[in-house]
Write an enzyme that holds these catalytic residues in place. Structure first.
Site, PDB file in Angstrom:
ATOM      1  CE1 TYR A 118      -4.292  -1.632   0.671  1.00 11.88           C
ATOM      2  CE2 TYR A 118      -2.776  -3.308   1.470  1.00 11.88           C
ATOM      3  CZ  TYR A 118      -4.030  -2.936   1.035  1.00 11.88           C
ATOM      4  OH  TYR A 118      -5.037  -3.875   0.978  1.00 11.88           O
ATOM      5  CB  CYS A 119       2.408   3.033  -2.732  1.00  9.44           C
ATOM      6  SG  CYS A 119       3.629   4.303  -3.067  1.00  9.44           S
ATOM      7  CB  ILE A 120      -0.225   5.558   1.956  1.00  8.96           C
ATOM      8  CG1 ILE A 120      -0.774   4.125   1.946  1.00  8.96           C
ATOM      9  CG2 ILE A 120      -1.245   6.550   2.494  1.00  8.96           C
ATOM     10  CD1 ILE A 120      -1.959   3.891   1.044  1.00  8.96           C
TER      11      ILE A 120
END
Length: 164
Positions: A118-120
C-alpha cells in the site's frame, strides 16, 4: 460505526493544507522522498487526515524504496477500499468513511506478509504516536504494540477512536 459527516468543500479547504486537499479530494500525488512520513520509523498509527479513522499501523510499515510510506495491510480491511484507476493501469485506495484518496496498492510487497504494498501519500495521513494513542482516543488499537513490546501491558484500552 462512525458518526462522521464529511464537511463541504469550503470547510475542507479551511481544515486541510492545500496539499492535503489536493491529495485527498482531487487524487493528486505528493512528491516522493519529500513528504512527511516516508521515513518515519516511530511506533503508532496513521489515521485519515479528513475523518480520523485508523488506516495503517507502523507495525505494518516497511521501506519500499519508493519515497512514500508503504504498508503491507490496513488496520481495518473495510476502511480502505480499492478502485481501478480511470486509466485502468493501477489500483487506487481510498478511505471508506471519508472517501479520501490515499494512494495505490501494488502486488510487489513483501511475500512473507501477503505480497501487497500500500503506497500511501503522507498528505492523506495524520500520525498518532503510540504514547499518544490512548489520550487521542485510539486506545483500542494498542494491543499489537503491547504484543510487540513497544508499550507496557497496562496501557491498553477499549476506547473508541476519536473522530475529527
Amino acid at each position: 460505526m462512525s458518526n462522521f459527516k464529511k464537511s463541504d468543500v469550503t470547510e475542507l479547504k479551511k481544515k486541510l493544507t492545500p496539499e492535503q486537499f489536493a491529495v485527498t479530494q482531487q487524487s493528486a500525488t505528493e512528491p516522493p522522498f519529500r513528504n512527511e512520513y516516508w521515513n518515519n520509523h516511530e511506533p503508532g498509527i496513521y489515521v485519515d487526515v479528513v475523518s480520523g479513522e485508523p488506516l495503517f499501523s507502523s507495525l505494518d510499515k516497511f521501506d519500499s524504496g519508493t519515497g512514500w510510506p508503504s504498508f503491507t495491510k490496513p488496520v481495518e480491511a473495510g476502511e480502505v477500499v480499492k478502485k481501478t484507476d480511470s486509466d485502468g493501469m493501477r489500483t487506487e485506495v481510498r478511505s471508506q468513511t471519508a472517501d479520501s484518496h490515499l494512494g495505490h496498492v501494488f502486488d510487489d510487497g513483501p511475500r512473507d506478509k501477503g505480497g501487497l504494498r500500500y503506497c500511501i501519500n503522507s498528505a492523506s495521513l495524520k500520525f498518532i504516536p503510540v504514547e499518544e494513542m490512548e489520550k487521542a482516543g485510539y486506545g483500542q488499537y494498542l494491543a499489537p504494540f503491547v504484543k510487540a513490546g513497544l508499550i507496557k501491558t497496562g496501557a491498553t484500552s477499549t476506547n473508541a477512536p476519536a473522530k475529527n
